[in-house]
Design a protein around this motif. Structure first.
Motif, PDB file in Angstrom:
ATOM      1  N   SER A  58       0.851  -1.190   0.000  1.00 38.76           N
ATOM      2  CA  SER A  58       0.000   0.000   0.000  1.00 38.76           C
ATOM      3  C   SER A  58       0.886   1.240   0.000  1.00 38.76           C
ATOM      4  CB  SER A  58      -0.910   0.022   1.229  1.00 38.76           C
ATOM      5  OG  SER A  58      -1.746  -1.102   1.261  1.00 38.76           O
ATOM      6  N   ALA A  59       1.006   1.870  -1.162  1.00 37.95           N
ATOM      7  CA  ALA A  59       1.853   3.055  -1.291  1.00 37.95           C
ATOM      8  C   ALA A  59       1.391   4.153  -0.340  1.00 37.95           C
ATOM      9  CB  ALA A  59       1.828   3.558  -2.724  1.00 37.95           C
ATOM     10  N   GLY A  60       2.345   4.770   0.333  1.00 34.82           N
ATOM     11  CA  GLY A  60       2.040   5.867   1.233  1.00 34.82           C
ATOM     12  C   GLY A  60       1.569   5.441   2.611  1.00 34.82           C
ATOM     13  N   LYS A  61       1.480   4.138   2.847  1.00 30.31           N
ATOM     14  CA  LYS A  61       1.044   3.652   4.161  1.00 30.31           C
ATOM     15  C   LYS A  61       2.195   2.944   4.845  1.00 30.31           C
ATOM     16  CE  LYS A  61      -3.780   3.445   3.212  1.00 30.31           C
ATOM     17  NZ  LYS A  61      -5.022   2.834   3.589  1.00 30.31           N
ATOM     18  N   ARG A  62       2.054   2.791   6.170  1.00 30.74           N
ATOM     19  CA  ARG A  62       3.080   2.091   6.945  1.00 30.74           C
ATOM     20  C   ARG A  62       2.467   0.862   7.601  1.00 30.74           C
ATOM     21  NH1 ARG A  62       5.286   6.884  10.565  1.00 30.74           N
ATOM     22  NH2 ARG A  62       3.071   7.205  10.760  1.00 30.74           N
ATOM     23  N   ARG A  63       3.332  -0.041   8.004  1.00 29.48           N
ATOM     24  CA  ARG A  63       2.881  -1.242   8.705  1.00 29.48           C
ATOM     25  C   ARG A  63       3.871  -1.559   9.813  1.00 29.48           C
ATOM     26  NH1 ARG A  63       4.584  -6.216   4.655  1.00 29.48           N
ATOM     27  NH2 ARG A  63       6.822  -5.973   4.973  1.00 29.48           N
ATOM     28  N   ILE A  64       3.412  -2.369  10.756  1.00 24.57           N
ATOM     29  CA  ILE A  64       4.307  -2.835  11.809  1.00 24.57           C
ATOM     30  C   ILE A  64       5.316  -3.777  11.161  1.00 24.57           C
ATOM     31  CG2 ILE A  64       4.462  -4.199  13.930  1.00 24.57           C
ATOM     32  CD1 ILE A  64       1.628  -3.180  14.586  1.00 24.57           C
ATOM     33  N   ARG A  65       6.554  -3.632  11.520  1.00 26.52           N
ATOM     34  CA  ARG A  65       7.599  -4.483  10.945  1.00 26.52           C
ATOM     35  C   ARG A  65       7.249  -5.950  11.208  1.00 26.52           C
ATOM     36  NH1 ARG A  65      12.884  -1.481  10.778  1.00 26.52           N
ATOM     37  NH2 ARG A  65      13.713  -3.567  10.820  1.00 26.52           N
ATOM     38  N   PRO A  66       7.247  -6.798  10.179  1.00 28.93           N
ATOM     39  CA  PRO A  66       6.827  -8.197  10.335  1.00 28.93           C
ATOM     40  C   PRO A  66       7.576  -8.963  11.419  1.00 28.93           C
ATOM     41  CG  PRO A  66       7.038  -7.660   8.018  1.00 28.93           C
ATOM     42  CD  PRO A  66       7.567  -6.486   8.783  1.00 28.93           C
ATOM     43  N   GLU A  67       8.853  -8.672  11.605  1.00 30.59           N
ATOM     44  CA  GLU A  67       9.625  -9.414  12.606  1.00 30.59           C
ATOM     45  C   GLU A  67       9.217  -9.074  14.040  1.00 30.59           C
ATOM     46  OE1 GLU A  67      12.196  -5.796  11.549  1.00 30.59           O
ATOM     47  OE2 GLU A  67      10.911  -7.176  10.474  1.00 30.59           O
ATOM     48  N   LEU A  68       8.407  -8.045  14.207  1.00 30.35           N
ATOM     49  CA  LEU A  68       7.959  -7.662  15.544  1.00 30.35           C
ATOM     50  C   LEU A  68       6.661  -8.345  15.958  1.00 30.35           C
ATOM     51  CD1 LEU A  68       8.772  -3.848  15.435  1.00 30.35           C
ATOM     52  CD2 LEU A  68      10.129  -5.704  16.425  1.00 30.35           C
ATOM     53  N   TRP A  69       5.975  -8.972  15.004  1.00 26.17           N
ATOM     54  CA  TRP A  69       4.748  -9.693  15.349  1.00 26.17           C
ATOM     55  C   TRP A  69       5.108 -10.960  16.099  1.00 26.17           C
ATOM     56  CZ3 TRP A  69       0.016  -7.774  15.002  1.00 26.17           C
ATOM     57  CH2 TRP A  69      -0.202  -6.698  14.136  1.00 26.17           C
ATOM     58  N   PRO A  70       4.266 -11.377  17.057  1.00 30.51           N
ATOM     59  CA  PRO A  70       4.552 -12.622  17.786  1.00 30.51           C
ATOM     60  C   PRO A  70       4.498 -13.828  16.861  1.00 30.51           C
ATOM     61  CG  PRO A  70       2.540 -11.555  18.610  1.00 30.51           C
ATOM     62  CD  PRO A  70       3.064 -10.720  17.496  1.00 30.51           C
ATOM     63  N   ASP A  71       5.251 -14.835  17.195  1.00 29.18           N
ATOM     64  CA  ASP A  71       5.261 -16.086  16.438  1.00 29.18           C
ATOM     65  C   ASP A  71       3.902 -16.772  16.599  1.00 29.18           C
ATOM     66  OD1 ASP A  71       5.757 -18.521  15.263  1.00 29.18           O
ATOM     67  OD2 ASP A  71       7.452 -19.043  16.557  1.00 29.18           O
ATOM     68  N   ASP A  73       3.138 -19.767  16.393  1.00 29.77           N
ATOM     69  CA  ASP A  73       3.247 -21.016  17.145  1.00 29.77           C
ATOM     70  C   ASP A  73       3.205 -20.779  18.656  1.00 29.77           C
ATOM     71  OD1 ASP A  73       3.453 -22.495  14.806  1.00 29.77           O
ATOM     72  OD2 ASP A  73       5.641 -22.302  14.750  1.00 29.77           O
ATOM     73  N   PHE A  74       3.295 -19.536  19.070  1.00 29.18           N
ATOM     74  CA  PHE A  74       3.325 -19.188  20.479  1.00 29.18           C
ATOM     75  C   PHE A  74       1.937 -18.815  21.003  1.00 29.18           C
ATOM     76  CE2 PHE A  74       4.493 -16.404  24.079  1.00 29.18           C
ATOM     77  CZ  PHE A  74       5.373 -17.253  24.739  1.00 29.18           C
ATOM     78  N   VAL A  75       0.937 -18.830  20.141  1.00 28.89           N
ATOM     79  CA  VAL A  75      -0.386 -18.313  20.490  1.00 28.89           C
ATOM     80  C   VAL A  75      -1.021 -19.004  21.681  1.00 28.89           C
ATOM     81  CG1 VAL A  75      -1.717 -19.710  18.870  1.00 28.89           C
ATOM     82  CG2 VAL A  75      -2.553 -17.483  19.505  1.00 28.89           C
ATOM     83  N   ASN A  76      -0.857 -20.285  21.842  1.00 25.18           N
ATOM     84  CA  ASN A  76      -1.508 -21.010  22.932  1.00 25.18           C
ATOM     85  C   ASN A  76      -0.585 -21.310  24.113  1.00 25.18           C
ATOM     86  OD1 ASN A  76      -4.116 -21.165  21.832  1.00 25.18           O
ATOM     87  ND2 ASN A  76      -3.482 -22.847  20.515  1.00 25.18           N
ATOM     88  N   VAL A  77       0.621 -20.789  24.099  1.00 28.64           N
ATOM     89  CA  VAL A  77       1.536 -21.012  25.210  1.00 28.64           C
ATOM     90  C   VAL A  77       0.958 -20.332  26.448  1.00 28.64           C
ATOM     91  CG1 VAL A  77       3.835 -20.506  26.114  1.00 28.64           C
ATOM     92  CG2 VAL A  77       3.552 -21.265  23.748  1.00 28.64           C
ATOM     93  N   GLY A  78       0.853 -21.093  27.512  1.00 27.00           N
ATOM     94  CA  GLY A  78       0.325 -20.548  28.759  1.00 27.00           C
ATOM     95  C   GLY A  78      -1.168 -20.724  28.923  1.00 27.00           C
ATOM     96  N   VAL A  79      -1.860 -21.183  27.884  1.00 31.02           N
ATOM     97  CA  VAL A  79      -3.291 -21.440  27.998  1.00 31.02           C
ATOM     98  C   VAL A  79      -3.449 -22.723  28.790  1.00 31.02           C
ATOM     99  CG1 VAL A  79      -5.408 -21.936  26.744  1.00 31.02           C
ATOM    100  CG2 VAL A  79      -3.801 -20.240  25.852  1.00 31.02           C
TER     101      VAL A  79
END
Length: 93
Positions: A58-71, A73-79
Motif C-alpha cells: 500500500s503506497a504511502g502507508k506504513r505497517r508494523i515491521r513483520p519481525e515484531l509480530w509474535p510467532d 506457534d506461540f499463540v496457545n503457550v500458557g493457555v
C-alpha cells in the motif's frame, strides 16, 4: 464529533493544563514547555521509526515491521484449559 465538541475536548487537554499550571507556579517558562514538548515528540518519532516500515502493498502507508509480530506457534503457550468449562453454557447469537 462536531467541531464544537472537538474544540471543547482540546481545551481540556491535560498536557496543556499542566503546562499552564506549571507556568503559573513559576516552575517552567514557555521555552521550557516547548523544549519538553519537542523532547516528547522526538521520542515518539524514534519509537515509531523502530516499529513501523513502509508497506510494500500500500503506497504511502506504513505497517508494523513483520519481525515484531509474535510467532503464531506461540499463540496457545500458557493457555491452561481447552474451554471445556464452558460446555453447556447458554449463548446468544
Amino acid at each position: 464529533r462536531t467541531k464544537e465538541e472537538e474544540t471543547a475536548w482540546r481545551a481540556r487537554d491535560p498536557l496543556d493544563r499542566v503546562a499552564r499550571e506549571m507556568i503559573a507556579l513559576g516552575q517552567i517558562d514557555t521555552a521550557g514547555i516547548a523544549a519538553v514538548r519537542e523532547q516528547a515528540q522526538s521520542a515518539m518519532r524514534d519509537a515509531v521509526a523502530q516499529l513501523l516500515e513502509a508497506d510494500p502493498e500500500s503506497a504511502g502507508k506504513r505497517r508494523i515491521r513483520p519481525e515484531l509480530w509474535p510467532d503464531v506457534d506461540f499463540v496457545n503457550v500458557g493457555v491452561r484449559g481447552d474451554a471445556s468449562e464452558l460446555t453447556g453454557l447458554r449463548t446468544l447469537e
